[in-house]
Motif scaffolding. Structure first.
Motif, PDB file in Angstrom:
ATOM      1  N   TRP A  26      69.773 -15.283   2.240  1.00  0.00           N
ATOM      2  CA  TRP A  26      70.113 -15.863   3.540  1.00  0.00           C
ATOM      3  C   TRP A  26      70.533 -17.299   3.255  1.00  0.00           C
ATOM      4  CZ3 TRP A  26      68.664 -13.658   8.532  1.00  0.00           C
ATOM      5  CH2 TRP A  26      68.966 -14.500   9.616  1.00  0.00           C
ATOM      6  N   VAL A  27      71.768 -17.655   3.549  1.00  0.00           N
ATOM      7  CA  VAL A  27      72.298 -18.968   3.201  1.00  0.00           C
ATOM      8  C   VAL A  27      72.377 -19.851   4.445  1.00  0.00           C
ATOM      9  CG1 VAL A  27      74.209 -20.229   2.134  1.00  0.00           C
ATOM     10  CG2 VAL A  27      73.670 -17.902   1.370  1.00  0.00           C
ATOM     11  N   THR A  28      71.867 -21.076   4.314  1.00  0.00           N
ATOM     12  CA  THR A  28      71.967 -22.056   5.381  1.00  0.00           C
ATOM     13  C   THR A  28      72.216 -23.431   4.777  1.00  0.00           C
ATOM     14  OG1 THR A  28      70.967 -22.808   7.456  1.00  0.00           O
ATOM     15  CG2 THR A  28      69.480 -22.515   5.560  1.00  0.00           C
ATOM     16  N   HIS A  29      72.304 -24.438   5.612  1.00  0.00           N
ATOM     17  CA  HIS A  29      72.693 -25.766   5.118  1.00  0.00           C
ATOM     18  C   HIS A  29      71.722 -26.882   5.486  1.00  0.00           C
ATOM     19  CE1 HIS A  29      73.876 -25.885   9.249  1.00  0.00           C
ATOM     20  NE2 HIS A  29      74.277 -27.125   9.151  1.00  0.00           N
ATOM     21  N   ARG A  30      70.711 -26.616   6.265  1.00  0.00           N
ATOM     22  CA  ARG A  30      69.752 -27.651   6.679  1.00  0.00           C
ATOM     23  C   ARG A  30      68.339 -27.246   6.262  1.00  0.00           C
ATOM     24  NH1 ARG A  30      73.183 -31.173   8.060  1.00  0.00           N
ATOM     25  NH2 ARG A  30      74.274 -31.132  10.034  1.00  0.00           N
ATOM     26  N   GLN A  31      67.602 -28.208   5.690  1.00  0.00           N
ATOM     27  CA  GLN A  31      66.266 -27.921   5.191  1.00  0.00           C
ATOM     28  C   GLN A  31      65.325 -27.451   6.297  1.00  0.00           C
ATOM     29  OE1 GLN A  31      65.405 -27.844   1.916  1.00  0.00           O
ATOM     30  NE2 GLN A  31      63.572 -26.868   2.675  1.00  0.00           N
ATOM     31  N   ALA A  32      65.331 -28.140   7.439  1.00  0.00           N
ATOM     32  CA  ALA A  32      64.439 -27.741   8.537  1.00  0.00           C
ATOM     33  C   ALA A  32      64.757 -26.318   8.985  1.00  0.00           C
ATOM     34  CB  ALA A  32      64.563 -28.714   9.699  1.00  0.00           C
ATOM     35  N   LEU A  33      66.028 -25.983   9.042  1.00  0.00           N
ATOM     36  CA  LEU A  33      66.454 -24.639   9.425  1.00  0.00           C
ATOM     37  C   LEU A  33      66.017 -23.616   8.379  1.00  0.00           C
ATOM     38  CD1 LEU A  33      67.999 -23.224  11.678  1.00  0.00           C
ATOM     39  CD2 LEU A  33      70.112 -23.708  10.457  1.00  0.00           C
ATOM     40  N   ASN A  35      63.415 -23.741   6.361  1.00  0.00           N
ATOM     41  CA  ASN A  35      61.968 -23.505   6.487  1.00  0.00           C
ATOM     42  C   ASN A  35      61.639 -22.671   7.718  1.00  0.00           C
ATOM     43  OD1 ASN A  35      61.054 -24.873   4.150  1.00  0.00           O
ATOM     44  ND2 ASN A  35      61.403 -26.816   5.175  1.00  0.00           N
ATOM     45  N   GLN A  36      62.309 -22.947   8.823  1.00  0.00           N
ATOM     46  CA  GLN A  36      62.088 -22.199  10.060  1.00  0.00           C
ATOM     47  C   GLN A  36      62.483 -20.732   9.873  1.00  0.00           C
ATOM     48  OE1 GLN A  36      64.446 -23.738  13.292  1.00  0.00           O
ATOM     49  NE2 GLN A  36      63.963 -22.045  14.637  1.00  0.00           N
ATOM     50  N   ILE A  37      63.623 -20.492   9.269  1.00  0.00           N
ATOM     51  CA  ILE A  37      64.090 -19.117   9.037  1.00  0.00           C
ATOM     52  C   ILE A  37      63.158 -18.386   8.085  1.00  0.00           C
ATOM     53  CG2 ILE A  37      65.942 -17.748   7.994  1.00  0.00           C
ATOM     54  CD1 ILE A  37      67.864 -19.957   9.106  1.00  0.00           C
ATOM     55  N   ARG A  38      62.721 -19.071   7.038  1.00  0.00           N
ATOM     56  CA  ARG A  38      61.802 -18.449   6.071  1.00  0.00           C
ATOM     57  C   ARG A  38      60.533 -17.967   6.763  1.00  0.00           C
ATOM     58  NH1 ARG A  38      58.697 -21.484   1.069  1.00  0.00           N
ATOM     59  NH2 ARG A  38      58.231 -19.593  -0.120  1.00  0.00           N
ATOM     60  N   GLU A  39      59.936 -18.815   7.577  1.00  0.00           N
ATOM     61  CA  GLU A  39      58.711 -18.443   8.297  1.00  0.00           C
ATOM     62  C   GLU A  39      58.966 -17.288   9.259  1.00  0.00           C
ATOM     63  OE1 GLU A  39      56.923 -21.857  10.158  1.00  0.00           O
ATOM     64  OE2 GLU A  39      57.037 -23.031   8.307  1.00  0.00           O
ATOM     65  N   ARG A  40      60.065 -17.356   9.990  1.00  0.00           N
ATOM     66  CA  ARG A  40      60.386 -16.321  10.975  1.00  0.00           C
ATOM     67  C   ARG A  40      60.648 -14.985  10.283  1.00  0.00           C
ATOM     68  NH1 ARG A  40      59.460 -14.380  15.655  1.00  0.00           N
ATOM     69  NH2 ARG A  40      61.247 -13.506  16.736  1.00  0.00           N
ATOM     70  N   LEU A  41      61.440 -14.989   9.226  1.00  0.00           N
ATOM     71  CA  LEU A  41      61.722 -13.742   8.507  1.00  0.00           C
ATOM     72  C   LEU A  41      60.458 -13.139   7.908  1.00  0.00           C
ATOM     73  CD1 LEU A  41      65.080 -14.521   6.646  1.00  0.00           C
ATOM     74  CD2 LEU A  41      64.751 -13.079   8.675  1.00  0.00           C
ATOM     75  N   SER A  42      59.619 -13.981   7.333  1.00  0.00           N
ATOM     76  CA  SER A  42      58.369 -13.487   6.756  1.00  0.00           C
ATOM     77  C   SER A  42      57.524 -12.797   7.813  1.00  0.00           C
ATOM     78  CB  SER A  42      57.603 -14.643   6.108  1.00  0.00           C
ATOM     79  OG  SER A  42      56.433 -14.157   5.502  1.00  0.00           O
ATOM     80  N   SER A  43      57.469 -13.401   8.995  1.00  0.00           N
ATOM     81  CA  SER A  43      56.709 -12.817  10.106  1.00  0.00           C
ATOM     82  C   SER A  43      57.332 -11.504  10.579  1.00  0.00           C
ATOM     83  CB  SER A  43      56.643 -13.823  11.261  1.00  0.00           C
ATOM     84  OG  SER A  43      56.071 -13.241  12.400  1.00  0.00           O
ATOM     85  N   LEU A  44      58.653 -11.496  10.759  1.00  0.00           N
ATOM     86  CA  LEU A  44      59.334 -10.301  11.256  1.00  0.00           C
ATOM     87  C   LEU A  44      59.328  -9.158  10.247  1.00  0.00           C
ATOM     88  CD1 LEU A  44      62.430 -12.007  12.933  1.00  0.00           C
ATOM     89  CD2 LEU A  44      60.601 -10.775  14.125  1.00  0.00           C
ATOM     90  N   LEU A  45      59.479  -9.490   8.962  1.00  0.00           N
ATOM     91  CA  LEU A  45      59.565  -8.466   7.926  1.00  0.00           C
ATOM     92  C   LEU A  45      58.208  -8.060   7.364  1.00  0.00           C
ATOM     93  CD1 LEU A  45      62.650  -9.902   5.988  1.00  0.00           C
ATOM     94  CD2 LEU A  45      62.634  -7.940   7.563  1.00  0.00           C
ATOM     95  N   GLY A  46      57.197  -8.910   7.577  1.00  0.00           N
ATOM     96  CA  GLY A  46      55.865  -8.618   7.039  1.00  0.00           C
ATOM     97  C   GLY A  46      55.814  -8.678   5.526  1.00  0.00           C
ATOM     98  N   GLN A  47      56.566  -9.607   4.938  1.00  0.00           N
ATOM     99  CA  GLN A  47      56.600  -9.734   3.482  1.00  0.00           C
ATOM    100  C   GLN A  47      56.888 -11.184   3.122  1.00  0.00           C
ATOM    101  OE1 GLN A  47      60.183  -7.158   3.075  1.00  0.00           O
ATOM    102  NE2 GLN A  47      60.981  -8.777   1.736  1.00  0.00           N
ATOM    103  N   PRO A  48      56.593 -11.567   1.884  1.00  0.00           N
ATOM    104  CA  PRO A  48      56.931 -12.928   1.472  1.00  0.00           C
ATOM    105  C   PRO A  48      58.446 -13.116   1.431  1.00  0.00           C
ATOM    106  CG  PRO A  48      55.703 -11.767  -0.273  1.00  0.00           C
ATOM    107  CD  PRO A  48      55.933 -10.800   0.842  1.00  0.00           C
ATOM    108  N   VAL A  49      58.886 -14.278   1.849  1.00  0.00           N
ATOM    109  CA  VAL A  49      60.304 -14.634   1.809  1.00  0.00           C
ATOM    110  C   VAL A  49      60.417 -15.888   0.962  1.00  0.00           C
ATOM    111  CG1 VAL A  49      62.282 -15.413   3.177  1.00  0.00           C
ATOM    112  CG2 VAL A  49      60.829 -13.544   4.017  1.00  0.00           C
ATOM    113  N   GLY A  50      61.302 -15.854  -0.015  1.00  0.00           N
ATOM    114  CA  GLY A  50      61.472 -16.972  -0.931  1.00  0.00           C
ATOM    115  C   GLY A  50      62.277 -18.099  -0.310  1.00  0.00           C
TER     116      GLY A  50
END
Length: 179
Positions: A26-33, A35-50
């Motif tokens: 998953w490619v993005t350009h802002r650090q805050a974004l 981190n937010q996406i990582r947390e959200r994906l981990s929650s939605l997928l139920g797995q660790p997200v790098g």
């Protein structure tokens, strides 16, 4: 996927990742974004997200990457990241309208380094002209479009309410208070 702000692009991206079940970047350009996406994906997928970016290099089956870090990977001798780019099968470009910006070369170069067969761009405001043609070249035409008005009609978004309040106080200018 052209989806208005608030329309659930991250949730849709998570559904794509789940359905395809393949190594995903998953490619993005802002650090805050990122981190937010990582947390959200981990929650939605139920797995660790790098996460790759801002000094962090944690590569998982699903990894959120900062485009700037990917772009520096060759000069920083980051072999693990270059190896990941060769095995990633799904790419999701968040804020994909950046293909039409001055940083589009950076985004384009990184996607070309992969062998990913599944490439999705998520944006509310795509640029399908000029530099934005690169987005279409890498991901294909828009598969789905939904506007803010349609999301409001469906009850997904709340209609905006705008109040204008007259201000009788002095105006502040660049040189100080006026009148």
């Amino acid at each position: 996927l052209q989806i208005a702000t608030g329309g659930g692009k991250t949730n849709l991206g998570a559904a794509l990742i789940k359905a395809l079940g393949r190594k995903t970047m998953w490619v993005t350009h802002r650090q805050a974004l990122a981190n937010q996406i990582r947390e959200r994906l981990s929650s939605l997928l139920g797995q660790p997200v790098g996460l790759v970016g801002d000094g962090v290099s944690d590569i998982q089956d699903v990894t959120v990457c900062m485009v700037q870090t990917l772009d520096r990977s060759e000069t920083e001798h980051r072999q693990e990241l270059r190896d990941f780019l060769q095995v990633v099968e799904v790419i999701i470009l968040d804020e994909a309208h950046h293909f039409g910006s001055s940083s589009s070369d950076q985004w384009y170069r990184q996607i070309l380094k992969t062998n990913a067969k599944w490439r999705y761009g998520l944006t509310a405001t795509p640029d399908f002209d000029g530099a934005g043609l690169r987005l279409t070249a890498l991901t294909g035409p828009a598969l789905y479009k939904i506007s803010t008005a349609e999301l409001i009609n469906r009850g997904v978004l709340v209609p905006p309410r705008i109040w204008y309040i007259e201000n009788s106080d002095p105006k502040i200018t660049a040189t100080g208070l006026a009148g």
